[in-house]
Design a protein around this motif. Structure first.
Motif, PDB file in Angstrom:
ATOM      1  N   LYS A  55      50.412 -55.136  -5.304  1.00  0.00           N
ATOM      2  CA  LYS A  55      51.540 -54.655  -4.501  1.00  0.00           C
ATOM      3  C   LYS A  55      51.172 -54.642  -3.024  1.00  0.00           C
ATOM      4  N   MET A  56      49.958 -54.176  -2.721  1.00  0.00           N
ATOM      5  CA  MET A  56      49.488 -54.128  -1.343  1.00  0.00           C
ATOM      6  C   MET A  56      49.366 -55.549  -0.771  1.00  0.00           C
ATOM      7  N   ALA A  57      48.873 -56.471  -1.593  1.00  0.00           N
ATOM      8  CA  ALA A  57      48.724 -57.855  -1.145  1.00  0.00           C
ATOM      9  C   ALA A  57      50.090 -58.473  -0.844  1.00  0.00           C
ATOM     10  N   ASP A  58      51.087 -58.156  -1.679  1.00  0.00           N
ATOM     11  CA  ASP A  58      52.441 -58.666  -1.458  1.00  0.00           C
ATOM     12  C   ASP A  58      53.025 -58.116  -0.164  1.00  0.00           C
ATOM     13  N   MET A  59      52.788 -56.822   0.099  1.00  0.00           N
ATOM     14  CA  MET A  59      53.276 -56.204   1.327  1.00  0.00           C
ATOM     15  C   MET A  59      52.636 -56.865   2.539  1.00  0.00           C
ATOM     16  N   HIS A  60      51.346 -57.138   2.438  1.00  0.00           N
ATOM     17  CA  HIS A  60      50.627 -57.779   3.536  1.00  0.00           C
ATOM     18  C   HIS A  60      51.168 -59.186   3.779  1.00  0.00           C
ATOM     19  N   GLN A  61      51.435 -59.909   2.692  1.00  0.00           N
ATOM     20  CA  GLN A  61      51.958 -61.261   2.802  1.00  0.00           C
ATOM     21  C   GLN A  61      53.319 -61.262   3.486  1.00  0.00           C
ATOM     22  N   LYS A  62      54.175 -60.304   3.134  1.00  0.00           N
ATOM     23  CA  LYS A  62      55.505 -60.213   3.738  1.00  0.00           C
ATOM     24  C   LYS A  62      55.406 -59.888   5.222  1.00  0.00           C
ATOM     25  N   ASN A  63      54.480 -58.991   5.563  1.00  0.00           N
ATOM     26  CA  ASN A  63      54.296 -58.635   6.968  1.00  0.00           C
ATOM     27  C   ASN A  63      53.802 -59.834   7.772  1.00  0.00           C
ATOM     28  N   MET A  64      52.884 -60.608   7.180  1.00  0.00           N
ATOM     29  CA  MET A  64      52.370 -61.791   7.844  1.00  0.00           C
ATOM     30  C   MET A  64      53.484 -62.818   8.048  1.00  0.00           C
ATOM     31  N   HIS A  65      54.333 -62.943   7.045  1.00  0.00           N
ATOM     32  CA  HIS A  65      55.430 -63.909   7.137  1.00  0.00           C
ATOM     33  C   HIS A  65      56.388 -63.528   8.261  1.00  0.00           C
ATOM     34  N   ARG A  66      56.730 -62.226   8.342  1.00  0.00           N
ATOM     35  CA  ARG A  66      57.629 -61.782   9.403  1.00  0.00           C
ATOM     36  C   ARG A  66      57.013 -62.019  10.774  1.00  0.00           C
ATOM     37  N   SER A  67      55.697 -61.788  10.882  1.00  0.00           N
ATOM     38  CA  SER A  67      55.014 -61.994  12.154  1.00  0.00           C
ATOM     39  C   SER A  67      55.022 -63.466  12.543  1.00  0.00           C
ATOM     40  N   ASP A  68      54.715 -64.336  11.577  1.00  0.00           N
ATOM     41  CA  ASP A  68      54.702 -65.776  11.843  1.00  0.00           C
ATOM     42  C   ASP A  68      56.103 -66.277  12.184  1.00  0.00           C
ATOM     43  N   SER A  69      57.119 -65.720  11.502  1.00  0.00           N
ATOM     44  CA  SER A  69      58.492 -66.127  11.758  1.00  0.00           C
ATOM     45  C   SER A  69      58.902 -65.787  13.182  1.00  0.00           C
ATOM     46  N   THR A  70      58.497 -64.607  13.643  1.00  0.00           N
ATOM     47  CA  THR A  70      58.819 -64.186  15.011  1.00  0.00           C
ATOM     48  C   THR A  70      58.156 -65.094  16.029  1.00  0.00           C
ATOM     49  N   ARG A  71      56.872 -65.419  15.786  1.00  0.00           N
ATOM     50  CA  ARG A  71      56.162 -66.307  16.701  1.00  0.00           C
ATOM     51  C   ARG A  71      56.794 -67.700  16.700  1.00  0.00           C
ATOM     52  N   GLY A  72      57.241 -68.147  15.503  1.00  0.00           N
ATOM     53  CA  GLY A  72      57.856 -69.459  15.408  1.00  0.00           C
ATOM     54  C   GLY A  72      59.152 -69.537  16.210  1.00  0.00           C
TER      55      GLY A  72
END
Length: 221
Positions: A100-117
């Protein structure tokens, strides 16, 4: 980024604090004595982990190693308090929480990358028509890449080959939408982002800075 990763490691190692979770206590049917012992184990672990995190003389690698040692020691102590059946249930809970923690981290990383993109593409000064086309290209790529990665019947090598082909197709579509100057800038930004990836990233993959492109980007030259 490194600080965030260390925090994730710390949180994953500290979970689950069962003695403080009534639902888990009920599931494990812990005795009062077991609850007290687990509280002491968790308290000691948290204190030791905080000391590791605050120790500025330790490198990131050393902190990670010591956190793993503390986690392993805590797990051994917990299992010594539980019965075999309780230990099996605890292991299942522990594994589920880490996922669950890994999934949360993955989602946070995705949102961060999306913003930078989005910020990166904004710097290209795209017209409304170009913006709409770029969004459509990425949406189509994302959907197809997800389908490829979720195909459990395909061999890993076949998946990578399909992702590489899909990525090249996307790059060609992007090139047809952008002007020569915009595409050159787009490539420069993609290459610059690649330089900041961990070892193993292959320089030159043409991405629009989205986490979902990672698998394809790692196979494209």
């Amino acid at each position: 980024m490194l600080k965030n990763l260390l925090m994730i490691c710390f949180m994953a190692a500290a979970i689950p604090a069962m003695a403080q979770d009534s639902s888990r206590i009920k599931q494990l049917n812990l005795t009062s004595e077991q609850q007290t012992k687990l509280k002491d184990i968790n308290k000691s672990f948290m204190q030791d982990a905080q000391q590791v995190r605050k120790n500025e003389s330790l490198s990131a690698a050393d902190k990670k190693s010591k956190m793993q040692e503390l986690s392993n020691a805590r797990e051994a102590k917990v299992k010594s308090v539980l019965t075999p059946d309780q230990a099996a249930k605890w292991e299942q809970q522990h594994t589920a929480m880490k996922h669950k923690m890994a999934d949360m981290h993955q989602k946070n990383m995705h949102r961060s990358d999306s913003t930078r993109g989005k910020k990166a593409l904004a710097s290209l000064n795209l017209s409304d028509d170009q913006t709409a086309k770029m969004q459509a290209i990425h949406k189509d790529f994302k959907s197809k890449a997800k389908a490829i990665k979720q195909d459990s019947t395909a061999a890993k090598q076949d998946q990578l080959a399909k992702l590489k082909s899909l990525h090249q197709e996307k790059d060609a579509q992007v090139k047809s939408v952008l002007s020569a100057e915009q595409y050159q800038q787009y490539q420069a930004m993609a290459d610059n982002k690649g330089k900041h990836h961990k070892p193993g990233y292959r320089k030159g993959s043409k991405k629009d800075f989205q986490k979902d492109d990672k698998a394809a980007g790692n196979t494209a030259k």
